[in-house]
Design an enzyme around this catalytic site. Structure first.
Site, PDB file in Angstrom:
ATOM      1  N   GLU A 238      -1.320 -11.958  39.782  1.00 11.00           N
ATOM      2  CA  GLU A 238      -2.116 -11.461  39.002  1.00 11.00           C
ATOM      3  C   GLU A 238      -1.746 -10.398  37.943  1.00 11.00           C
ATOM      4  O   GLU A 238      -0.672  -9.626  38.617  1.00 11.00           O
ATOM      5  CB  GLU A 238      -3.640 -10.856  39.685  1.00 11.00           C
ATOM      6  CG  GLU A 238      -4.300 -11.973  40.383  1.00 11.00           C
ATOM      7  CD  GLU A 238      -4.829 -12.987  39.801  1.00 11.00           C
ATOM      8  OE1 GLU A 238      -4.929 -12.965  38.577  1.00 11.00           O
ATOM      9  OE2 GLU A 238      -5.223 -14.151  40.011  1.00 11.00           O
ATOM     10  N   CYS A 239      -2.147 -10.262  36.822  1.00 11.33           N
ATOM     11  CA  CYS A 239      -1.513  -9.033  35.909  1.00 11.33           C
ATOM     12  C   CYS A 239      -2.482  -7.875  35.964  1.00 11.33           C
ATOM     13  O   CYS A 239      -1.771  -6.976  35.469  1.00 11.33           O
ATOM     14  CB  CYS A 239      -1.785  -9.598  34.298  1.00 11.33           C
ATOM     15  SG  CYS A 239      -3.301  -9.634  33.730  1.00 11.33           S
TER      16      CYS A 239
END
Length: 244
Positions: A238-239
């Protein structure tokens, strides 16, 4: 399913919020993606927004939500390091779907960030997380605040990674309702939707990319790799936008 009180739910501990939404989620699991969007627009508070990274399958959620709620603000957090093909894809979809695109960026330019911090994406998990906080999380928080969002649509799917495998249709994140209409779609359903509506995958799909983010932290898929290994050197999936 009745209307939900965002303020009351935000006052609950996270575990209690999940429990409070459990019955609603059980009903939402039975609905189609289009029905989930329609339900959210009827039962959840505005303002409404849709986020997109304009990645491989982005056209699906952009088309699906925008056809039901035309002119919904579409939030893009632009790091300045996207592929040229991504910027071209953004222009193409914005024109084709008549998107109400809202672009948010970090307060510091990419060049200024590199001068101050070096190449954060080369500094392990801690560096990647700092990079994401600056370029993704803060701009998204600012977007939600400035657009007065109370309901946020996103195009995540459980099939994409282990970190998304158990996400519900409806949750609360960053103090707002978050709705994932296509959370249970598989790759075949995505393909069929794109074909039905004359939409395309991201241009890099044909070059072997399963997931597309920034140039410096995205790799082509190779045999034996899981999809999440194509992003952030396999250190993270995930960013930061969809965590917390």
């Amino acid at each position: 399913m009745s209307q939900l009180d965002l303020n009351a739910l935000n006052e609950l501990p996270k575990v209690d919020r999940v429990m409070a939404l459990a019955e609603t989620n059980a009903q939402l699991e039975k609905l189609s993606a289009e029905e989930r969007v329609a339900w959210a627009l009827e039962n959840l508070p505005g303002e409404y927004v849709l986020s997109s990274s304009f990645g491989i399958q982005a056209a699906v959620s952009l088309h699906l939500v925008n056809q039901i709620r035309p002119d919904i603000p579409v939030i893009l957090t632009d790091t300045g390091y996207l592929f040229p093909e991504t910027y071209q894809f953004i222009d193409e979809l914005t024109d084709k779907l008549k998107l109400n695109l809202k672009v948010y960026r970090a307060g510091e330019s990419p060049a200024w960030q590199e001068a101050r911090y070096g190449k954060l994406w080369e500094q392990g998990v801690e560096g990647i997380e700092k990079y994401n906080d600056i370029n993704k999380v803060e701009p998204m928080n600012r977007a939600l605040k400035e657009l007065k969002a109370q309901t946020w649509f996103a195009g995540l799917r459980r099939e994409q990674s282990g970190s998304r495998a158990h996400l519900p249709v409806l949750a609360i994140q960053r103090g707002v309702f978050k709705v994932l209409p296509i959370i249970d779609w598989d790759n075949r359903t995505v393909y069929q939707y794109l074909q039905k509506h004359g939409l395309k995958y991201h241009p890099l799909w044909d070059q072997g990319y399963l997931s597309v983010g920034d140039i410096h932290t995205t790799r082509k898929w190779e045999p034996g790799m899981a999809e999440e290994e194509t992003r952030f050197f396999g250190l993270k999936r995930e960013c930061g936008l969809h965590e917390g």
